[in-house]
Structure formats: structure tokens, C-alpha cells
Enzyme design. Structure first.
Site, PDB file in Angstrom:
ATOM      1  N   SER A   1      21.960   2.513  30.615  1.00 35.46           N
ATOM      2  CA  SER A   1      21.470   2.885  31.955  1.00 35.46           C
ATOM      3  C   SER A   1      22.165   2.052  33.034  1.00 35.46           C
ATOM      4  O   SER A   1      22.564   2.567  34.082  1.00 35.46           O
ATOM      5  CB  SER A   1      19.968   2.631  32.055  1.00 35.46           C
ATOM      6  OG  SER A   1      19.268   3.522  31.241  1.00 35.46           O
TER       7      SER A   1
ATOM      8  N   ARG B   1      24.915   3.211  36.121  1.00 29.67           N
ATOM      9  CA  ARG B   1      24.684   2.873  37.526  1.00 29.67           C
ATOM     10  C   ARG B   1      25.822   2.025  38.072  1.00 29.67           C
ATOM     11  O   ARG B   1      26.279   2.234  39.205  1.00 29.67           O
ATOM     12  CB  ARG B   1      23.335   2.152  37.667  1.00 29.67           C
ATOM     13  CG  ARG B   1      22.157   3.127  37.488  1.00 29.67           C
ATOM     14  CD  ARG B   1      20.911   2.411  37.067  1.00 29.67           C
ATOM     15  NE  ARG B   1      19.732   3.259  37.010  1.00 29.67           N
ATOM     16  CZ  ARG B   1      19.443   4.119  36.013  1.00 29.67           C
ATOM     17  NH1 ARG B   1      20.279   4.264  34.996  1.00 29.67           N
ATOM     18  NH2 ARG B   1      18.339   4.838  36.035  1.00 29.67           N
TER      19      ARG B   1
ATOM     20  N   GLY C   1      22.463  12.716  29.648  1.00 36.94           N
ATOM     21  CA  GLY C   1      21.438  13.176  30.582  1.00 36.94           C
ATOM     22  C   GLY C   1      21.486  12.407  31.895  1.00 36.94           C
ATOM     23  O   GLY C   1      21.231  12.960  32.965  1.00 36.94           O
TER      24      GLY C   1
ATOM     25  N   SER D   1      10.438   9.857  35.856  1.00 37.91           N
ATOM     26  CA  SER D   1      11.806   9.886  35.353  1.00 37.91           C
ATOM     27  C   SER D   1      12.698   9.028  36.222  1.00 37.91           C
ATOM     28  O   SER D   1      12.832   9.261  37.425  1.00 37.91           O
ATOM     29  CB  SER D   1      12.338  11.326  35.349  1.00 37.91           C
ATOM     30  OG  SER D   1      13.748  11.315  35.330  1.00 37.91           O
TER      31      SER D   1
ATOM     32  N   ASP E   1      12.257   5.669  25.236  1.00 33.86           N
ATOM     33  CA  ASP E   1      13.359   5.842  24.274  1.00 33.86           C
ATOM     34  C   ASP E   1      13.054   5.184  22.930  1.00 33.86           C
ATOM     35  O   ASP E   1      13.772   5.404  21.951  1.00 33.86           O
ATOM     36  CB  ASP E   1      14.658   5.269  24.850  1.00 33.86           C
ATOM     37  CG  ASP E   1      15.153   6.090  26.037  1.00 33.86           C
ATOM     38  OD1 ASP E   1      14.767   7.269  26.146  1.00 33.86           O
ATOM     39  OD2 ASP E   1      15.909   5.553  26.870  1.00 33.86           O
TER      40      ASP E   1
ATOM     41  N   LYS F   1      14.290  15.495  25.629  1.00 30.16           N
ATOM     42  CA  LYS F   1      15.342  14.469  25.489  1.00 30.16           C
ATOM     43  C   LYS F   1      16.557  15.112  24.792  1.00 30.16           C
ATOM     44  O   LYS F   1      16.667  16.319  24.746  1.00 30.16           O
ATOM     45  CB  LYS F   1      14.797  13.272  24.698  1.00 30.16           C
ATOM     46  CG  LYS F   1      13.738  12.494  25.463  1.00 30.16           C
ATOM     47  CD  LYS F   1      14.338  11.810  26.672  1.00 30.16           C
ATOM     48  CE  LYS F   1      13.285  11.156  27.537  1.00 30.16           C
ATOM     49  NZ  LYS F   1      13.823  10.718  28.829  1.00 30.16           N
TER      50      LYS F   1
ATOM     51  N   ARG G   1      12.291  15.455  20.510  1.00 28.99           N
ATOM     52  CA  ARG G   1      12.060  14.300  19.622  1.00 28.99           C
ATOM     53  C   ARG G   1      10.668  14.308  18.987  1.00 28.99           C
ATOM     54  O   ARG G   1      10.453  13.587  18.017  1.00 28.99           O
ATOM     55  CB  ARG G   1      12.304  12.981  20.382  1.00 28.99           C
ATOM     56  CG  ARG G   1      13.787  12.724  20.595  1.00 28.99           C
ATOM     57  CD  ARG G   1      14.083  11.355  21.181  1.00 28.99           C
ATOM     58  NE  ARG G   1      15.524  11.192  21.331  1.00 28.99           N
ATOM     59  CZ  ARG G   1      16.095  10.415  22.241  1.00 28.99           C
ATOM     60  NH1 ARG G   1      15.357   9.715  23.082  1.00 28.99           N
ATOM     61  NH2 ARG G   1      17.408  10.314  22.296  1.00 28.99           N
TER      62      ARG G   1
HETATM   63  C1  S3P Z   1      17.401   6.888  31.774  1.00 27.62           C
HETATM   64  C2  S3P Z   1      16.123   7.319  31.994  1.00 27.62           C
HETATM   65  C3  S3P Z   1      15.277   7.915  30.936  1.00 27.62           C
HETATM   66  C4  S3P Z   1      15.796   7.576  29.542  1.00 27.62           C
HETATM   67  C5  S3P Z   1      17.277   7.788  29.416  1.00 27.62           C
HETATM   68  C6  S3P Z   1      18.029   6.942  30.443  1.00 27.62           C
HETATM   69  C7  S3P Z   1      18.158   6.340  32.922  1.00 27.62           C
HETATM   70  O1  S3P Z   1      15.297   9.330  31.083  1.00 27.62           O
HETATM   71  O2  S3P Z   1      15.123   8.347  28.577  1.00 27.62           O
HETATM   72  O3  S3P Z   1      17.692   7.407  28.117  1.00 27.62           O
HETATM   73  O4  S3P Z   1      19.277   5.817  32.719  1.00 27.62           O
HETATM   74  O5  S3P Z   1      17.662   6.421  34.041  1.00 27.62           O
HETATM   75  P1  S3P Z   1      14.297  10.075  32.105  1.00 27.62           P
HETATM   76  O6  S3P Z   1      14.682   9.722  33.482  1.00 27.62           O
HETATM   77  O7  S3P Z   1      14.504  11.543  31.810  1.00 27.62           O
HETATM   78  O8  S3P Z   1      12.926   9.613  31.732  1.00 27.62           O
END
Ligand code: S3P
Length: 440
Positions: free
Chosen positions: A24, A28, A95, A168, A320, A347, A351
């Protein structure tokens, strides 16, 4: 590349490992540096498939990126300086790239199309289209705006106030970024707190962002069009990667397992609380902080586990790691209930269905519910033929399960681990797991 990995269990694991950078935070660091002014120096970014998808997309948008060993230098293009892409942008399995990059593209000149692999093309994007459209963004997607591919026609955005309907961090990040690129002020209201790497990093970079805690939730307020500059960013290890080994330590540790340099941002470490509530011994040492992100080493000790019930506000802080909670619960005394986690169904895979289906093959007594699991334990696990279904976290959870199961477990599609943790199987082997064939 291997089609399968075979693990001989049970094999008590023990030792000390280091884990790769946080996924994550890496996304960013790359995206924020791309729209910053001037050069950024990023240390220890995660070179996994997901993050490399974001890196390649930024290069397709004209960002100069140089990598040498652990260091990545990136020349920011400023808020509105990205090129119009000459081809479709492919996020692969990511994602985070799918949900965050459109916010940036909606404010650039030109047209972009974003797609990804077969899993990505089943993941909802209406959750980001809605708020960005409220800000004047022009975005379209398949199936009435629900699924990728996603087409974005860049233009000028204006500030808004938006209350997140789902907890989220990806959606929160998209709205904050769109707000930063928009004219005027934007407010994002977060009723349940999700990971806050975006707020922490933007604050560190000097962006105009402030936070107010109120009864209705957290209000994140950003002032639009206040350019910030690139800086040095040090990425800590990924707690979600550490979690697999902490679970292994609690389940099968010959003595104990220590993971060094793991991120310890409290919005990510719900799994430590769960381990402790289940009766597992956890020790934290060598704590440090860089740019507002905490890190340290974490040790888990083999323990007798008890069941628990989880739901509510902790869910986003452990989202996660829920496949691992399901695995721990198979070895815990009593019935474990996981609820309020319907997000697990959207996801990388569903899951809830697949964790239940694959663990059942190993003898677990687990039932998927609409928003979680019911698991009865303790139950001896035995080796079986299981499948990651291309989901990295499923592959790694099943590998840990294989180290506590009796007999041989075959994990099909093990290379999925490369999405977040290249080298995962070698790490597992270094702690004593008996791998008959190896991937990753
Ligand atoms: C993430 C947020 C989460 C997480 C994903 C990474 C992120 O997803 O499950 O692995 O980097 O902001 P969601 O925002 O869909 O909850």
C-alpha cells in the site's frame, strides 16, 4: 515459474526473517511522487507484480523512473503534467492501482483507458466513479459503470464533501487525491477508520491536508491545487506479509518466529490484537518511525489458541489478514465467528467462498456466511490438493496451512504470491518448511 508447490507437513518452523516493502505504501509513494514537483528518492519499495504495474503505468504517463538496487528515483511531473497515454493502461491484478490512478487521470488532459487481468475485471469501480463524478470527473465503465475497463476523459475537478459508504482506503485515497487536484476544498468523511497511509504520506510531503475527529467519523479536509514537492520516502516492510509468518509462529513455531522491519501502523495491525485475544504470545521490539509510519520487529510464539468473535470497527484494520484468522481458528478451541466482512467477497477473489472451500479440503470445519465465516476447532488438518485461484493471499495462507497439516499438500497456481511477496516460498523454506518443489 512453477505450476505447483508441494509442501510436506507438519514441519515446525522457527527463526528470524525480513520481509519486502509495504504494498500500500509503495503504490502511494510512486503515485504521489509522480504528481509532486521535482525529484523523489524512494527506498525499499516493493518490487512485486502489483507495484510494478503502477510503476509501468506511470512510465507510460511520461514519468521518468530510475531503479538501482534498493533505491528508486522518480522525477515528478507536477499536478497536471502527466502525458496522455498512447495505449490502454494495464493494472494487472492491482486493486489499488485500479481505484487510485483514475483520480489522478480524471484531472489530467487527455483520455485514458484502464483495464487489468480477469480478476480485476470483476472488481467494482462504481465506488470511485460516484465521488469523482460528483467532483465533475468524466468516467465510464462496463456494466452500467460497475466494472472495468474504465474510460476517463480528463478535465477540471471541483471540491466536494463525500461520506464514504464503504470502509475502503482505496476509495478514500481516490477522493483525497481528486480533492488535492480539484479547485477549492474537499472533505472526506470516514465513519469507520481504514488504513491511513495516504493521510500520513501527504502530510509528510507537505500537502494541504488536515484531520478532525468527530462523532460522525473522521473528517479529512484537503485544500485543492496546493502543489507539494518530492522527498525521500523509506518504505517499511509489509505487515500483511509479516502476518503469514506470525500465524505460522503461533501455529507451528518450534520455538518462535521473528519478523524484522515490519510496518506497525496501528490501522494495519488488527491481526496482532486478534493473535493476542486468541491467546498467542506476541512481542514487539526495535520500534522506529519514518515519515509518520511506525515499524519494528514482531515475534509470535507457539501457543494454545482459543476461539473468538470479531466484527465491527476492527474489520478494516485486519481485512487482508482474515484468511489467516480463518486458518488460526481451525486450530483454536471453540467456535470462531467472523462477521461484517462482506468486502472479502470483492477482493482478488471471493475470499469467503474460496477460503472456506480450500480449507475444507484440508479437513477444516468452516462455513462461509454472507459476511464472514463460522469455524469450529480445533481440527487436525491433513495434506490435500488445493488451489490459490490466482489469489496471492490465498496461496500464502494455504502454504502456512500446509506446514501444520499432516502429509503432503500441493498448492496449485503458487506464483500468485508474486503479486505482493516475491520470494515468499524461499522465506518459508528458510524457517524450516519442507518444500518438495519451489516457486516464487
Ligand atoms: C488497500 C486497501 C484495502 C486492502 C488492499 C490495499 C490500499 O482495500 O484490502 O489490499 O492500498 O489502500 P479496500 O480499500 O478495498 O478495503
Amino acid at each position: 515459474m512453477s505450476e505447483k508447490v508441494v509442501i510436506q507437513g507438519p514441519g515446525p518452523l522457527a527463526g528470524t526473517i525480513s520481509i519486502p516493502g509495504d504494498k500500500s505504501i509503495t503504490h502511494r509513494a510512486l503515485i504521489f511522487s509522480a504528481i509532486a514537483e521535482g525529484e523523489s528518492r524512494l527506498l525499499n519499495i516493493l518490487p512485486s507484480e502489483d507495484c510494478l504495474s503502477t510503476l509501468r503505468i506511470l512510465q507510460n504517463l511520461g514519468v521518468e523512473i530510475e531503479r538501482a538496487g534498493d533505491e528508486t528515483r522518480l522525477l515528478g511531473r507536477g499536478f497536471y503534467g502527466l502525458d496522455e497515454p498512447k495505449d490502454v493502461l494495464d493494472v494487472g491484478n492491482s486493486g489499488t492501482a485500479l481505484r487510485v490512478l483514475p483520480a489522478v487521470l480524471a484531472a489530467q488532459a487527455g483520455v485514458s483507458v484502464i483495464t487489468g487481468d480477469s480478476s480485476i475485471r470483476k472488481r467494482p469501480v462504481d465506488r470511485i466513479i460516484e465521488p469523482i463524478a460528483l467532483m465533475g470527473g468524466k468516467l465510464w465503465a462496463r456494466e452500467g459503470g460497475r466494472l472495468p475497463p474504465l474510460t476517463i476523459v480528463g478535465g477540471q475537478l471541483k471540491g466536494t464533501e463525500y461520506r464514504l459508504p464503504v470502509a475502503s482506503a482505496q476509495v478514500k485515497t481516490a477522493v483525497i487525491l481528486a480533492g488535492i487536484l480539484a479547485e477549492g476544498e474537499s472533505t472526506v468523511i470516514e465513519p469507520v477508520r481504514s488504513r491511513d497511509h495516504t493521510e500520513i504520506m501527504l502530510n509528510y510531503l507537505g500537502a494541504a491536508i488536515s484531520i478532525e475527529e468527530q462523532a460522525e467519523g473522521r473528517r479529512i479536509i484537503v485544500q485543492g491545487r496546493q502543489q507539494f514537492s518530492g522527498r525521500e520516502i523509506v518504505v517499511p516492510g509489509d505487515f500483511s506479509s509479516a502476518a503469514f509468518f506470525l500465524a505460522a509462529g503461533a501455529l507451528s513455531g518450534a520455538s518462535e518466529i521473528t519478523v524484522q522491519n515490519s510496518g506497525l501502523n496501528p490501522t494495519r495491525t488488527g491481526f496482532i490484537e486478534v493473535l493476542e485475544r486468541m491467546g498467542a504470545g506476541v512481542k514487539i521490539a526495535d520500534q522506529a518511525e519514518f515519515g509518520g509510519e511506525r515499524s519494528g520487529s514482531v515475534t509470535a510464539l507457539k501457543s494454545t489458541l482459543r476461539s473468538l468473535e470479531i466484527g465491527g470497527d476492527i474489520i478494516p484494520r485486519i481485512i487482508d489478514e482474515l484468511p489467516l484468522v480463518a486458518l488460526l481458528a481451525t486450530q483454536a478451541d471453540g467456535q470462531t465467528v467472523v462477521k461484517d466482512a462482506a468486502e472479502l467477497r470483492v477482493k482478488e477473489t471471493d475470499r469467503i467462498s474460496l477460503v472456506a472451500r480450500e480449507l475444507k479440503k484440508m479437513g477444516a470445519r468452516i462455513t462461509g456466511t454472507p459476511d464472514g465465516f463460522l469455524i469450529d476447532g480445533p481440527t487436525p488438518l491433513f495434506g490435500a490438493d488445493v488451489d490459490s485461484h490466482g489469489d496471492h493471499r490465498l496461496a500464502m495462507m494455504l502454504a502456512v496451512a500446509a506446514t501444520v497439516a499432516t502429509g503432503e499438500t500441493t498448492i496449485n497456481n503458487p506464483d500468485a504470491v508474486d503479486v505482493s511477496f516475491p520470494g515468499f516460498f524461499k522465506c518459508l523454506q528458510s524457517l524450516g518448511a519442507e518444500l518438495v518443489s519451489i516457486a516464487g
